[in-house]
Design a protein around this motif. Sequence first.
Motif, mmCIF file in Angstrom:
data_model
loop_
_atom_site.group_PDB
_atom_site.id
_atom_site.type_symbol
_atom_site.label_atom_id
_atom_site.label_comp_id
_atom_site.label_asym_id
_atom_site.label_seq_id
_atom_site.Cartn_x
_atom_site.Cartn_y
_atom_site.Cartn_z
ATOM 1 N N PHE A 71 -3.688 31.185 57.941
ATOM 2 C CA PHE A 71 -3.012 30.175 57.110
ATOM 3 C C PHE A 71 -3.947 29.661 56.012
ATOM 4 O O PHE A 71 -3.534 29.485 54.865
ATOM 5 C CB PHE A 71 -2.523 29.008 57.969
ATOM 6 N N VAL A 72 -5.207 29.427 56.368
ATOM 7 C CA VAL A 72 -6.180 28.994 55.363
ATOM 8 C C VAL A 72 -6.375 30.092 54.313
ATOM 9 O O VAL A 72 -6.471 29.817 53.107
ATOM 10 C CB VAL A 72 -7.524 28.631 56.030
ATOM 11 N N GLY A 73 -6.416 31.349 54.769
ATOM 12 C CA GLY A 73 -6.521 32.468 53.829
ATOM 13 C C GLY A 73 -5.331 32.533 52.889
ATOM 14 O O GLY A 73 -5.481 32.821 51.692
ATOM 15 N N THR A 74 -4.135 32.256 53.414
ATOM 16 C CA THR A 74 -2.926 32.232 52.578
ATOM 17 C C THR A 74 -3.041 31.169 51.495
ATOM 18 O O THR A 74 -2.723 31.414 50.321
ATOM 19 C CB THR A 74 -1.688 31.955 53.452
ATOM 20 N N ALA A 75 -3.486 29.979 51.888
ATOM 21 C CA ALA A 75 -3.646 28.893 50.919
ATOM 22 C C ALA A 75 -4.691 29.245 49.869
ATOM 23 O O ALA A 75 -4.522 28.934 48.679
ATOM 24 C CB ALA A 75 -4.035 27.602 51.644
ATOM 25 N N ALA A 76 -5.774 29.911 50.288
ATOM 26 C CA ALA A 76 -6.822 30.282 49.342
ATOM 27 C C ALA A 76 -6.313 31.292 48.314
ATOM 28 O O ALA A 76 -6.617 31.193 47.112
ATOM 29 C CB ALA A 76 -8.027 30.864 50.100
ATOM 30 N N ILE A 77 -5.527 32.263 48.767
ATOM 31 C CA ILE A 77 -4.950 33.244 47.843
ATOM 32 C C ILE A 77 -4.017 32.558 46.853
ATOM 33 O O ILE A 77 -4.046 32.828 45.644
ATOM 34 C CB ILE A 77 -4.202 34.337 48.633
ATOM 35 N N ALA A 78 -3.178 31.652 47.367
ATOM 36 C CA ALA A 78 -2.244 30.935 46.492
ATOM 37 C C ALA A 78 -2.996 30.085 45.469
ATOM 38 O O ALA A 78 -2.622 30.035 44.283
ATOM 39 C CB ALA A 78 -1.318 30.057 47.330
ATOM 40 N N ALA A 79 -4.064 29.418 45.905
ATOM 41 C CA ALA A 79 -4.813 28.554 45.000
ATOM 42 C C ALA A 79 -5.523 29.362 43.921
ATOM 43 O O ALA A 79 -5.464 29.016 42.729
ATOM 44 C CB ALA A 79 -5.835 27.724 45.796
ATOM 45 N N ALA A 80 -6.188 30.442 44.322
ATOM 46 C CA ALA A 80 -6.925 31.247 43.347
ATOM 47 C C ALA A 80 -5.971 31.929 42.367
ATOM 48 O O ALA A 80 -6.175 31.899 41.143
ATOM 49 C CB ALA A 80 -7.779 32.283 44.076
ATOM 50 N N GLY A 81 -4.933 32.553 42.908
ATOM 51 C CA GLY A 81 -3.963 33.218 42.036
ATOM 52 C C GLY A 81 -3.215 32.238 41.163
ATOM 53 O O GLY A 81 -2.970 32.497 39.974
#
Length: 461
Positions: A439-449
């Motif tokens: 879930f944290v990885g998902t948020a990180a991808i969304a934030a960076a992208g």
Amino acid sequence: MATTRAQSGRSTPRSAAALGAVGLGVLCVSQFVDVLSVNTAVIALPDIRRDLGMGASGAQWVISIYALLFGALLVPAGRLADRIGHRRLFTVGLVAFAAASLLCGAAPSPAVLIGARAATGVAAALTVPAALALLVAGTDEARRPRALGWWTAAGAGGGIAGLALGGVITDLAGWRAAFVAPAVLAFACLPFLTAVGPARPGEDRRPLDLRGTVAGVAGLVLLLAGLSAIGQGGGGPLPWALLLVAAATLLAFARIESRAPFPLLAPGFLADRRLAAGTLASAVNTAATGPLAVLGAVYLQDVRGWSPAANGLSFVPFSAMVIVGSALGAPLLGRLGHARTFALALVALVGMPLVSCAITADGGEVVLIAARAIDGLGLGVAAVTATTLGTSGAAEATRGFAAGLINTATQLGTALSIALLVPLAAGPSDPIAGLRLAFVGTAAIAAAGGAAVLVLTRATR
């Protein structure tokens, strides 16, 4: 000087053949089953893993290979339909889709299932551009908006049915029946294919860019494999070797495209920052929401012991909020503009995976379902923003290409994020810790992208 039709590659307009209710129904059913097949697999995945003894790294291919090949082949499939005839390719695609879906239902091993899902993704890519071309050719300007409305509704209905009805089917008859159901619907359309339009030969005589297609698809599959290996936590050089070969293959694809007389993607096609921003935003949208859907399904069934039917019904709030967000997208764009509207949606796309970290082994279903619903609201708003942004700067002659590119990015975002994050969730021995990490990885991808999208969007002013 005049050019011949074969030299220019352009089709001579023909009078639209009237598309009746039966023909429109067949085209809409094809769209319905394409989307249905994606979401039934999401709900059936926990049962598939247990029945076939698949690990998380292997199981993610059931979903990601379909999405990747479906998205990657949409553009070349559209060119192929123009070349050999729309009804002919639609027929081939529909038969292949039904046969591959049946093979999924009968698959005796993980390898056969993944191969059949790959074939299903290819077949779906063949049907969609051909079906849409048949719909446009068979309706005049007055009837076309309503027909496209039915087409869009069929896709939305397939998404909801794949989650809710797919769960019921899996619960009552097993996961294999969830793949057989789309095949039955596809086969039921075959006797009515003459209603979708006449069997005209294709008019586009431009050669197909086969080298570019092979290089592009191979590069994306290698990228998928590399991300999956990283998510699995495998040590050694293999993940990085796969990513290196993927990068080299995609560079070769770019080189082929720059020299091809009729490339799939014209060089400099992303020079328009609005198209680049819309394309990237479409990938970010599904990269942020796809893993939350899959991992949420795994949590509810594997950790909390929910039935597939209950799991499927838990997606109803998400689907409803996607519709609400889509309806809100246009008014928000008119009031706030592209950058602010996407930033507002990004709050949900980044925040809700983090909220989902509140799950525990003893509870957390309500938090997860609520977070997923708000995520759906953000997805609806963000999808409208991405599509509008990506197509707003395109000339009328290239608007269809822009829309196809955005659709491709949507599928690739799903495939690549799931390939990385589903194996990542299975890494820790504690399943809750693994899900939280993903879930944290998902948020990180969304934030960076999302940050990259905002930079591009603001630069278009």
